[in-house]
Design a protein around this motif. Structure first.
Motif, short mmCIF file in Angstrom:
data_model
loop_
_atom_site.label_atom_id
_atom_site.label_comp_id
_atom_site.label_asym_id
_atom_site.label_seq_id
_atom_site.Cartn_x
_atom_site.Cartn_y
_atom_site.Cartn_z
N ALA A 1 0.83 -1.21 0.00
CA ALA A 1 0.00 0.00 0.00
C ALA A 1 0.86 1.25 0.00
O ALA A 1 0.47 2.28 -0.57
CB ALA A 1 -0.93 -0.01 1.20
N ALA A 2 2.03 1.20 0.63
CA ALA A 2 2.93 2.35 0.67
C ALA A 2 3.38 2.78 -0.72
O ALA A 2 3.82 3.92 -0.90
CB ALA A 2 4.14 2.04 1.55
N TYR A 3 3.27 1.88 -1.69
CA TYR A 3 3.65 2.20 -3.07
C TYR A 3 2.44 2.15 -4.00
O TYR A 3 2.58 1.94 -5.21
CB TYR A 3 4.75 1.26 -3.54
N GLY A 4 1.27 2.30 -3.42
CA GLY A 4 0.05 2.39 -4.21
C GLY A 4 -0.37 1.11 -4.87
O GLY A 4 -1.10 1.13 -5.86
N GLN A 5 0.06 -0.03 -4.33
CA GLN A 5 -0.28 -1.33 -4.90
C GLN A 5 -1.11 -2.15 -3.92
O GLN A 5 -0.94 -2.03 -2.71
CB GLN A 5 1.00 -2.10 -5.27
#
Length: 263
Positions: free
Chosen positions: A224-228
């Motif tokens: 989630a920290a990399y938008g995934q």
């Protein structure tokens, strides 16, 4: 429904007031991950090599790798702290009054979990802000996507704490149980080392790490920290939350406000 929302609001306000009055709790929640980030990471950086694995698209520093794991650490310790407060409330009689209200027992305990998870999210936001000042930054979309992931992870770990509190009747016994749970859960995970590093050390160790619900929560936060989206990690984290919460709610006796366990 209005009565349930009023109860949720009251519990949220109570936990917020308790949190704001315990500044040492907030500082302690930040000191642990910051020590790992600023001190231990400096030593491990030279000893550990990190390959390019999802969600990373290039080589990263060790500090960047452990950032999601340290957010998970905050959620883990906060979940245990919340469960400690449940044991304390039960001994002081506050839990007895709460659970004998006409509202469903599961809703009242779920409201406690929500309140604890919100506190954990606020602590993680403060930690990420300090890390950004230090120079460890996430993509802009990551700062938005990571918040619901942290909330889900905090709910799961809070439910684990709820389960523990339902089995412990004496406050003095809880500290030992906390250490017995926290350290294996944290170190047998991907918070500090990638799973492929664990597999190099031994297949059994890697399998234990993969089965650890905390690993799934950390990987959910990491992606989630990399938008995934990491759908398997999301599914296992939610499943662990449902299981821990169901067992925790079952462990409380709504009539006496105490646990059925003799331990």
């Amino acid at each position: 429904m209005s009565a349930r929302l009023i109860a949720l609001r009251a519990i949220l306000l109570r936990e917020a007031l308790r949190f704001t009055q315990q500044r040492s709790r907030f500082i302690a929640a930040l000191v642990r991950p910051l020590v790992w980030l600023f001190v231990f990471a400096a030593g491990f950086r030279a000893a550990l090599g990190l390959s390019i694995t999802p969600p990373y698209q290039t080589y990263i520093t060790y500090e960047t790798y452990i950032l999601p794991g340290l957010c998970g650490m905050i959620c883990l310790f906060n979940g245990m702290q919340s469960s400690l407060s449940l044991v304390y409330d039960r001994e002081m009689g506050a839990m007895r009054l709460l659970l004998t209200s006409p509202l469903p027992r599961w809703w009242l305990l779920f409201a406690k979990l929500i309140a604890g998870a919100v506190v954990a999210v606020l602590q993680c936001v403060a930690f990420l802000g300090i890390a950004a000042i230090y120079g460890i930054r996430l993509p802009l979309v990551g700062y938005l996507a990571i918040l619901p992931a942290i909330l889900i992870a905090a709910l799961m770990l809070g439910a684990l704490g709820l389960l523990l509190s339902s089995r412990i009747r004496q406050l003095e016994n809880f500290a030992g149980v906390m250490n017995f749970v926290i350290f294996p859960v944290f170190f047998l995970s991907s918070a500090l080392y990638p799973l492929w590093k664990m597999r190099e050390a031994g297949p059994l160790l890697a399998d234990l790490c993969a089965l650890n619900p905390f690993t799934q929560a950390v990987e959910l936060i990491r992606f989630a920290a990399y938008g995934q989206a990491n759908l398997p990690a999301l599914g296992w984290t939610v499943l662990a939350f449902v299981l821990f919460a169901a067992l925790g709610v079952r462990g409380y006796d709504p009539g006496r406000g105490l646990t059925k366990s003799k331990g």
